[in-house]
Write an enzyme that holds these catalytic residues in place. Sequence first.
Site, short mmCIF file in Angstrom:
data_model
loop_
_atom_site.label_atom_id
_atom_site.label_comp_id
_atom_site.label_asym_id
_atom_site.label_seq_id
_atom_site.Cartn_x
_atom_site.Cartn_y
_atom_site.Cartn_z
N HIS A 98 0.80 -1.22 0.00
CA HIS A 98 0.00 0.00 0.00
C HIS A 98 0.83 1.27 0.00
O HIS A 98 0.28 2.36 -0.15
CB HIS A 98 -0.97 -0.01 1.19
CG HIS A 98 -2.29 0.63 0.86
ND1 HIS A 98 -3.42 0.43 1.60
CD2 HIS A 98 -2.66 1.48 -0.13
CE1 HIS A 98 -4.43 1.11 1.09
NE2 HIS A 98 -4.00 1.77 0.04
N ASP A 121 -9.98 -0.36 3.84
CA ASP A 121 -8.78 -0.95 4.45
C ASP A 121 -9.05 -1.32 5.90
O ASP A 121 -9.83 -0.65 6.59
CB ASP A 121 -7.66 0.09 4.38
CG ASP A 121 -6.26 -0.49 4.54
OD1 ASP A 121 -6.11 -1.54 5.19
OD2 ASP A 121 -5.31 0.14 4.04
N HIS A 123 -6.72 -1.01 7.99
CA HIS A 123 -5.80 -0.11 8.69
C HIS A 123 -6.01 1.33 8.25
O HIS A 123 -6.54 1.58 7.17
CB HIS A 123 -4.35 -0.52 8.41
CG HIS A 123 -4.08 -1.97 8.66
ND1 HIS A 123 -4.23 -2.93 7.68
CD2 HIS A 123 -3.69 -2.63 9.78
CE1 HIS A 123 -3.94 -4.13 8.19
NE2 HIS A 123 -3.60 -3.96 9.46
N ASP A 125 -3.38 3.52 7.92
CA ASP A 125 -2.20 3.93 7.16
C ASP A 125 -1.90 5.42 7.37
O ASP A 125 -1.51 6.13 6.45
CB ASP A 125 -2.38 3.62 5.67
CG ASP A 125 -2.43 2.12 5.41
OD1 ASP A 125 -2.02 1.35 6.30
OD2 ASP A 125 -2.89 1.72 4.33
N HIS A 138 4.33 1.09 4.19
CA HIS A 138 2.97 0.79 3.73
C HIS A 138 1.92 1.16 4.78
O HIS A 138 0.73 1.18 4.47
CB HIS A 138 2.83 -0.67 3.30
CG HIS A 138 2.70 -1.67 4.41
ND1 HIS A 138 2.08 -2.89 4.25
CD2 HIS A 138 3.11 -1.64 5.71
CE1 HIS A 138 2.11 -3.57 5.40
NE2 HIS A 138 2.74 -2.83 6.28
N ASP A 225 -7.41 -1.87 -0.27
CA ASP A 225 -6.46 -2.85 0.26
C ASP A 225 -7.23 -4.15 0.48
O ASP A 225 -8.26 -4.15 1.17
CB ASP A 225 -5.88 -2.32 1.58
CG ASP A 225 -4.75 -3.17 2.12
OD1 ASP A 225 -4.80 -4.41 1.97
OD2 ASP A 225 -3.82 -2.60 2.73
N ASP A 227 -6.73 -6.44 2.40
CA ASP A 227 -6.89 -6.84 3.79
C ASP A 227 -8.07 -6.14 4.47
O ASP A 227 -8.39 -6.41 5.61
CB ASP A 227 -5.59 -6.67 4.59
CG ASP A 227 -5.22 -5.22 4.91
OD1 ASP A 227 -6.10 -4.35 4.96
OD2 ASP A 227 -4.02 -4.97 5.13
N GLU A 270 -1.94 -5.01 -2.09
CA GLU A 270 -1.61 -5.99 -1.05
C GLU A 270 -2.01 -7.43 -1.39
O GLU A 270 -2.18 -8.25 -0.50
CB GLU A 270 -2.18 -5.58 0.31
CG GLU A 270 -1.61 -4.28 0.88
CD GLU A 270 -0.18 -4.40 1.41
OE1 GLU A 270 0.37 -5.52 1.41
OE2 GLU A 270 0.37 -3.35 1.83
#
Length: 298
Positions: A98, A121, A123, A125, A138, A225, A227, A270
């Site tokens: 990412h 996402d 996360h 980030d 990332h 992303d 994830d 990712e």
Amino acid sequence: MNRQISLIGVPMDLGQNRRGVDMGPSAIRYAGVVERLKKLNYAIEDLGDIEIPNPGKRPEDKGLKNLHEVSEGNIRLTEIVDETVEKGHFPLVLGGDHSIAIGSLAGIAKHAESLGVIWYDAHGDLNTGETSPSGNIHGMPLAVSLGLGDEKLTQIGHYAPKIRPENIVIVGARSLDDGEKELIKEKGINVYTMHEVDRLGMTKVMNDTIQYLKDRTDHVHLSLDLDGLDPQDAPGVGTPVVGGLSFRESHLAMEMLAEADIITSAEFVEVNPILDEKNKTASVAVDLMGSLFGEKLL
């Protein structure tokens, strides 16, 4: 939706610790992204993969891993995305970790007066070198794009910031570091955690997101992303977090974005084939791209 799409592969795996995500663009192509989008009557220009510098043996720079190489790779991506938008094509970036969002946003934002970002996402980030527990870049691209962090990253494209905090919507967050939580509160960033998704439902989350960004932006970038999805649906990612968005919820989100017709650029990141099960995660990415670009059952 723009009928001219330029595919840009970014085999970057230097923004994190686990190798293999550099093969993500190849895995997504193998899963049939070009064929899928051509069936939807898009003209596809595959620009291939940009060159990523080999990691050197330099010591960590201010605690940031592979800072020089990640910066150089994103400078190249910025130039290609800029050229793609300039000629009127939709940039569809295939990752790669990412950290490549730094270059995507740097190339896109110069063409928008008020760029909106949907950050799909697990996360945030939103780390910087000071707040990151790992030094992995990332986990920093959204902060970098806000102008926070090392100048080798924030000044890519020779301007900063690329985006405004009020133009960001994060969807699916369920793993935030303390520094990120503080920044979210300080900047007033809109975040739909999994608590909100469960409580409100994906339909309301996306309706609200679409309306919010429509009212204040002239372009909207989707940074997805894999994830963000639950590991059961997308196992081939480097930082999986249980309790994520479902395959069906994600399809609904993409379908609603297609109906709203607000997305002007996108990246899917990712995908790590080494950690995957029979290229399942890359196939999921292609399925979601199909929905984003208007694929319907009937």
